[in-house]
Design an enzyme around this catalytic site. Structure first.
Site, PDB file in Angstrom:
ATOM      1  N   HIS A 131       1.947  -2.357  10.768  1.00 20.46           N
ATOM      2  CA  HIS A 131       2.213  -0.915  10.776  1.00 20.46           C
ATOM      3  C   HIS A 131       1.380  -0.174  11.828  1.00 20.46           C
ATOM      4  CE1 HIS A 131      -1.276  -0.639   7.860  1.00 20.46           C
ATOM      5  NE2 HIS A 131      -1.490   0.462   8.548  1.00 20.46           N
ATOM      6  N   ASP A 162       2.922  -7.374   6.827  1.00 19.27           N
ATOM      7  CA  ASP A 162       2.128  -6.350   7.498  1.00 19.27           C
ATOM      8  C   ASP A 162       1.040  -6.971   8.372  1.00 19.27           C
ATOM      9  OD1 ASP A 162       1.548  -3.797   8.276  1.00 19.27           O
ATOM     10  OD2 ASP A 162       0.311  -3.300   6.540  1.00 19.27           O
ATOM     11  N   GLY A 205      -7.230   4.327   9.402  1.00 20.62           N
ATOM     12  CA  GLY A 205      -7.845   3.897  10.655  1.00 20.62           C
ATOM     13  C   GLY A 205      -8.553   2.564  10.503  1.00 20.62           C
ATOM     14  N   ASN A 206      -8.935   2.223   9.247  1.00 20.89           N
ATOM     15  CA  ASN A 206      -9.509   0.905   8.978  1.00 20.89           C
ATOM     16  C   ASN A 206      -8.449  -0.189   9.004  1.00 20.89           C
ATOM     17  OD1 ASN A 206     -12.032   2.317   7.187  1.00 20.89           O
ATOM     18  ND2 ASN A 206     -12.476   0.393   8.240  1.00 20.89           N
ATOM     19  N   SER A 207      -7.175   0.192   8.956  1.00 19.53           N
ATOM     20  CA  SER A 207      -6.101  -0.799   8.910  1.00 19.53           C
ATOM     21  C   SER A 207      -6.229  -1.786  10.058  1.00 19.53           C
ATOM     22  CB  SER A 207      -4.741  -0.110   8.994  1.00 19.53           C
ATOM     23  OG  SER A 207      -4.499   0.664   7.847  1.00 19.53           O
ATOM     24  N   GLY A 259      14.448 -20.889  -2.272  1.00 17.79           N
ATOM     25  CA  GLY A 259      15.794 -21.091  -2.793  1.00 17.79           C
ATOM     26  C   GLY A 259      15.868 -20.887  -4.291  1.00 17.79           C
TER      27      GLY A 259
END
Length: 462
Positions: free
Chosen positions: A104, A134, A208-210, A267
């Site tokens: 992101h 992500d 902002g730490n992402s 599956g």
């Protein structure tokens, strides 16, 4: 005599208080040393944590899009390109400039700029990205001899361990916060697009730490910070990090040249075993994943598992939810043979299950309609396990599905994932049938389709 004794004691004590300049700079190894300072650890780790500035150009959506009355009239309203900027963090994993961050932060970005904590800047490109996990793997252009963090096996992490979170919260600059590992195997609790399995920490994490680092007391990366649980937008001490075991698989596939992350195909459909299910199945404690449905080509079916069996562990790691099981399969990787423990008719069993990609049988026979077609740009494919997995279709679905509606089909209501059943009452059997049936049906056309299991009918004139 007393004065001489005191003087001698003072002289004896002086060598123990070394000047700051002579103090040894090393990673703290004992609880006593850690309680004094994280300074050596921070100095070791922070050069490998970077700030990421990403820019993407997006088309703004018309507020009248999809409106049957005004959609065509105002289809160009609000369609001007807009520039979106995002700010996040990343971690350098190798000296040649391989960086991990969140999808992101950098997904679909047209321009990515990476800034090290010493001020050096690099352009970067995405090697591999996955919105569901992500995660994204980047390569710094022209990077050599970069500082990096080693990966620690996240399966060895325990609740209560001291950790540091390093990132760039709110764009204020590189920041370090401390905490502990609060929980493991957190699934389905994170926000955003990430769905899976997380390490929980109370180390303060903010916007902002992402993509920043979650490290242990030896400076090893155990996870990438991805989200927080909050009502106010600020840190409440409930943060989530993607484990390093999954990051390792992403790096491996990126170096192999993959641009999309390939997960092993289960599956199957399943559900967590709750107390009621556990009692009815005679399992004792509620744990494991109940197999609710199996595709005939499923590797679990091929290994002898059946509907109603309960999967307890993959490679000796317990699984209690479907996301946990998919995580364990992803960590094992394609081509691996996993040891699966399960319950069958109340008896414990063990099977070797091959980790395979979703098969392309029958062939997808992909077709994209040309510029002169009734619905130009419409992309179609025959449903097989690979297509069903990509579009999140039912496990045993079949027929012809819309993989991309193109520019014109959305105006009549067609969407990605719609399964075409008939055009003007004539059955759609293969992707190649659609162009011909549309031409023969013009100018008044009726399309019968399935959307999320419900039947929909679309009528339009050419």
């Amino acid at each position: 005599m007393l004065r001489n004794t005191i003087f001698a004691l003072v002289l004896t004590a002086l060598p123990l208080a070394a000047p700051p300049a002579l103090a040894e700079q090393r990673v703290p190894e004992s609880q006593a040393e850690i309680s004094l300072s994280f300074v050596p650890l921070v100095k070791q780790a922070t050069p490998a944590v970077v700030n990421i500035y990403a820019r993407r150009v997006v088309e703004s959506r018309s507020p009248f899009a999809g409106n049957p009355l005004f959609g065509d009239m105002f289809r160009d309203y609000g369609g001007r390109p807009q520039v979106q900027n995002s700010l996040g963090s990343g971690v350098i994993l190798s000296d040649d400039g391989i960086v991990v961050s969140n999808y992101h932060v950098v997904g679909q970005a047209s321009d990515i700029r990476v800034v090290l904590n010493n001020g050096a800047e690099y352009e970067a490109r995405v090697l591999l990205g996955d919105e569901e996990a992500d995660l994204a793997i980047l390569k710094l252009e022209g990077a050599e001899e970069m500082p990096s963090l080693p990966l620690r096996d996240s399966d060895s992490v325990e609740v209560g361990e001291l950790v540091l979170a390093i990132g760039n919260p709110f764009g204020v600059g590189q920041t370090v916060s401390s905490g502990i590992v609060s929980g493991l195997a957190r699934s389905g609790t994170a926000t955003g697009n990430a769905r899976g399995y997380f390490i929980q920490t109370d180390a303060p994490i903010n916007p902002g730490n992402s993509g920043g680092a979650l490290i242990d007391v030896k400076g090893r990366l155990i996870g990438v910070n991805t989200s927080i649980l909050t009502r106010s937008g600020g840190s409440n001490g409930i943060g989530f990090a993607i484990p390093s075991a999954l990051i390792s698989q992403f790096v491996e596939q990126a170096r192999a040249g993959n641009t999309d992350f390939e997960r092993p195909w289960a599956g199957m459909t399943g559900q967590p075993v709750n107390a009621d299910l556990s009692e009815s199945l005679g399992l004792g404690l509620p744990n494991g994943v109940l197999i609710a449905g199996l595709h005939p080509e499923s590797p679990f079916a091929q290994a002898g598992l059946e509907t109603g069996d309960v999967v307890l562990a993959v490679d000796d790691q317990p699984v209690n939810t479907p996301p946990e099981m998919i995580y364990r399969m992803s960590v094992a990787g394609l081509g691996h043979v996993a040891r699966v423990r399960y319950m069958h008719d109340g008896e414990p069993q063990v099977a070797d299950v091959e980790m395979i990609a979703a098969p392309e049988t029958p062939p997808r026979e992909a077709v994209t309609l040309g510029d002169r077609a009734v619905l130009p740009g419409l992309a179609l494919a025959r449903i097989n396990p690979a297509v069903a997995s990509e579009l999140k279709l039912p496990l045993t679905g079949e027929g012809v599905v819309v993989t991309d509606p193109g520019r014109f089909a959305p105006r009549i209501g067609l969407r990605q994932g719609d399964v075409l059943k008939a055009i003007n009452g004539r059955a759609v059997e293969t992707p190649a049938d659609v162009d011909r049936l549309l031409r023969e049906a013009a100018p008044r056309i009726q399309i019968d389709a399935l959307r999320g299991g419900a039947r929909v009918t679309l009528r339009f004139r050419t």
